[in-house]
Design an enzyme around this catalytic site. Structure first.
Site, mmCIF file in Angstrom:
data_model
loop_
_atom_site.group_PDB
_atom_site.id
_atom_site.type_symbol
_atom_site.label_atom_id
_atom_site.label_comp_id
_atom_site.label_asym_id
_atom_site.label_seq_id
_atom_site.Cartn_x
_atom_site.Cartn_y
_atom_site.Cartn_z
ATOM 1 N N ARG A 474 0.838 -1.211 -0.128
ATOM 2 C CA ARG A 474 -0.284 0.014 -0.011
ATOM 3 C C ARG A 474 0.952 1.316 -0.018
ATOM 4 O O ARG A 474 1.886 1.163 0.605
ATOM 5 C CB ARG A 474 -0.774 0.083 1.171
ATOM 6 N N SER A 669 -7.358 -1.513 4.669
ATOM 7 C CA SER A 669 -7.037 -2.594 5.767
ATOM 8 C C SER A 669 -8.614 -3.124 6.237
ATOM 9 O O SER A 669 -9.622 -2.486 6.117
ATOM 10 C CB SER A 669 -6.424 -1.676 7.088
#
Length: 780
Positions: A474, A669
């Site tokens: 990410r 997440s």
């Protein structure tokens, strides 16, 4: 993984049993243990086969691998409605895994359930709370000291409720799972969005919130919307500078961050065999960045080789017997098909600020110049749950050796994060770690570290524009170092290493030259390294705590004055009425990930304390009214202030509120704190154009209403100063839209429709106030 003999010795010590007993359990072909650490919990391929045959007869068509594993775990394969993308499946997962940041809330919820022991094998992994500062050993010691209260809670809760505990320093949850717990055909859920890493060993491994994990640990059938299946056919073979990471970077560029939502990505084709098992895990791991439910590869000889090398030859042999159920049927149908010729695949680098902005490495320098992105690379970082295998470290070391041979070191700062204690010990023994240190690298602790924002970065000031390159997954704004001006790019470890040596995004290792200390130009050759060590893996330190057989004497203490842990109070039950005059807390502009909703980094220390962590609610989201983060208008005082403070004001004065969001709200997440916090502070609904899968489920679990505009253009009809009334809750039924009345300050009104994906079970969660409340009702 330790050699077999060492494993047996460890099991003797942990379980107090004789060697011949352990050996006999592990070597029974009819009863092969799921893990060396749980010798009495067996793989049930026979049940998987039985369920697949039932479903195959019902559907009367070839099955994808994803379908075989998912449907093979149905609670009721004979009667369960099965329709991709529509029906909700009731499943029986094989096991649960939790990382320490999410395990706190998961275990607090499990404690609140009143149950005495977990119903399926479960583990806790301490990997998120270790901050990178100066290096592995010192950072680990500091983390153990700072987080002693939390580690003690997790260790004692694990011992009390039958959960295995991997101590800090063990490594990153997904590497530990791959080394010890994943196997072909397993259905595993984990409280981390990168749980799909286990697809590299042919398992269906799905990231969820803690409340979902509690369902499974409680022995309740787990619900999942029947996934669609996206096929990625691989042909050709990887070579040169191209790596497994480039496969998922390419796929991310094709599908974007939401293209995989509601689907499992299933890789297949002749090109699969050119990818190592850990390389397949890399691809599956980063599948989370396209919103996929999970990703999976078919069982093959590369997986068998990895299983054998990690002390699980018995599992490999059993998988061979059932191989037909661990690969897709010929002629199976995919909802979407992508084809990638690995022989033509070039090295990629994605970013900045989003993991789907794909560029060939050869072109990123020109794009950066055009866009005004900083060309100088301040830091290169390799490792993470995505790319920290033995092969990854070996390929990076192969690049480093070439530079060192010409007298060069990194121009950029350089960090290395081993994925596990086993990887750390083995790369130390085999010299890779020292080669990377000689290049100028710092070996960090076996933990997530900078990948999740656990990085005490000192080389820049907040707000300073700069570029970093990582082998992570990410690269959202502020993700790694909390600096919104850090331009983070993701690529393979070997490309990170090459770019860190050159110090600039304009360097293409396939064509460009470096200059050695002798003044001679040279070009880096494509790296080559063993996928697995020639000798056995070095297990390093023993960091596993087995739960005791008798936990009656175990106590789990949570101090009422603790600032890091807080026992949970039940959320209020729905009052049976429509939601009237909801105040808009914030109308979010653009991307809103779970990092925006509930930031990580320094906030990780409050993951076990709901009230304290709620002070980060939506502080990263951009308010459409003023274009600022963490600045919203208080509808009563008309003053602008922080989002959490405004939410607390509304809660104190009995004002219920709603959030308006854009596309793919809750991307990223699995952290359920992004759902717990708005519920705790008085939120009642989140209305968006679309949701990311895990976040939508998390909201439902906590008694919130995740709703979507029937017409996405209706997003533009709502203004931050409006009030909303949601009607139809008394007749709340699956598939039936709810009405929303928009009340404008000038007295005018308009009505829009809001869609939802609730089924009957989930509606009961809402009526009870949360899924946990509903569980308690059913127990009573």
């Amino acid at each position: 993984m330790a050699p077999y003999s060492l494993l047996v010795t460890r099991l003797q010590k942990a379980l107090g049993v004789r060697q011949y007993h352990v050996a006999s359990v592990l070597c029974q072909r009819a009863k092969v243990a799921m893990s060396h650490f749980e010798p009495n919990e067996y793989i049930h391929y026979d049940l998987l086969e039985k369920n697949i045959n039932i479903v195959r007869k019902r559907l009367n068509r070839p099955l994808t691998l994803s379908e075989k594993i998912v449907y093979g775990h149905l609670d009721d394969p004979a009667s369960q409605e099965i329709e991709r993308g529509k029906s909700y499946l009731r499943l029986r997962p094989d096991r649960v895994a939790m990382q320490d940041a999410t395990a706190q809330m998961a275990m607090l919820q499990f404690i609140s359930s009143g149950l005495s022991k977990v119903a399926v094998p479960s583990t806790i992994h301490c990997d998120h709370l270790i901050e990178a500062q100066v290096g592995g050993e010192k950072d680990l010691r500091r983390a153990k000291d700072i987080n002693q209260e939390v580690y003690n809670f997790l260790a004692t809760a694990g011992a009390k409720y039958g959960v295995g505990f991997w101590k800090p320093g063990s490594g990153i949850i997904h590497q530990i799972i791959l080394e010890n717990y994943a196997y072909p055909g397993v259905l595993l859920i984990g409280t981390d969005s990168h749980t799909p890493n286990g697809g590299g060993l042919g398992g269906i491994c799905i990231g969820v919130g803690g409340a979902d994990a509690v369902d499974v640990m409680a022995g309740i059938p787990w619900e999942l919307k029947c996934p669609k299946v996206i096929g990625v056919k691989l042909t050709g073979s990887l070579s040169g500078w191209s790596s497994p990471k480039d496969v998922i970077l390419k796929v991310a560029g094709i599908l974007t961050v939401k293209g995989g939502t509601g689907a499992i990505v299933e890789y297949h084709g002749p090109g699969v065999d050119s990818i190592s098992c850990t390389g397949m895990a890399t691809i599956c791991n980063m599948g989370a960045e396209i919103g996929a439910t999970t990703s999976v590869f078919p069982y093959n000889h590369r997986m068998k080789k990895y299983l054998s090398k990690t002390g699980r030859e018995d599992i490999a042999n059993l998988a061979d017997e059932f191989k037909d159920h661990l690969v897709p049927d010929p002629g199976c149908h995919y909802d979407q098909l992508i084809e990638i010729n690995l022989s033509e695949l070039k090295p990629h680098i994605n970013g900045p600020f989003t993991p789907d902005l794909a560029h060939p490495v050869a072109e990123v320098g020109k794009v950066a110049e055009k866009e005004g992105w900083p060309l100088d690379i301040r830091v290169g970082l390799i490792g993470s749950c995505t790319n920290s295998s033995y092969e990854d470290m070996g390929r990076s070391a192969a690049v480093a050796k070439q530079a060192l041979a010409h007298g060069l070191k990194c121009k950029s700062q350089f960090t290395i994060t081993p994925g596990s204690e086993q990887i750390r010990a083995t790369i130390e023994r085999d010299g890779y770690a020292q080669i990377l240190r000689d290049l100028g690298g710092i070996v960090l602790a076996n933990a997530c570290g900078p990948c999740i924002g656990q990085w005490d970065r000192k080389d820049i000031k907040k707000g300073e524009k700069n570029t970093i390159v990582t082998s992570y997954n990410r690269n959202f704004t502020g993700r790694n170092d909390a600096n919104p001006e850090t331009h983070a790019f993701v690529t393979s470890p070997e490309i990170v290493t090459a770019l860190a040596i050159a110090g600039t995004l304009k360097f293409n290792p396939e064509t460009d030259y470096l200059t050695g200390t002798d003044g001679k130009k040279f070009r880096l050759e494509a790296p080559d390294a063993d996928e697995l060590p020639k000798a056995e893996f070095d297990p390093g330190q023993d960091t596993y705590q087995h739960p005791p057989k008798d936990s009656s004497g175990q106590h789990v203490d949570v101090s009422p004055t603790s600032q890091r842990l807080q026992l949970l109070e039940p959320f209020d039950k729905w009052d049976g009425k429509d939601l009237e005059d909801l105040q808009i807390l914030i109308k979010v502009k653009g991307k809103c990930t779970t990092d925006h909703i509930s930031a990580a980094g320094p906030w990780l220390k409050f993951r076990g304390h709901l009230d304290n962590i709620s002070n980060n609610l939506l502080i990263g989201a951009i308010n459409i009214e003023n274009g600022k983060a963490n600045s919203v208008r208080n509808a009563v005082t008309q003053e602008f202030g922080p989002v959490p403070d405004t939410a607390r004001y509304y809660k104190k004065h009995g004002i219920r509120w709603v959030v308006i969001g854009d596309e793919n709200y809750g991307e990223g997440s699995s952290r359920e704190h992004a759902a717990l916090e708005p519920r705790h502070l008085g939120g009642r609904a989140i209305i968006t154009k679309s949701f990311a899968r895990i976040h939508e489920t998390n909201l439902k679990k906590q008694g919130l209403l995740p709703l979507t505009f029937a017409d996405p253009a209706d997003y533009n009809k709502i203004h931050p100063v409006d009030k909303l009334t949601i009607q139809g809750l008394k007749d709340f039924t699956p598939g039936k839209p709810l009405k929303c009345i928009i009340k404008h300050p000038n007295g005018t009104q308009e009505t829009i429709l809001l869609n939802h994906t609730f089924n009957e079970t989930q509606i009961e969660w809402f009526r009870a106030g949360s899924a946990l409340n509903r569980m308690k009702e059913l127990q009573q």
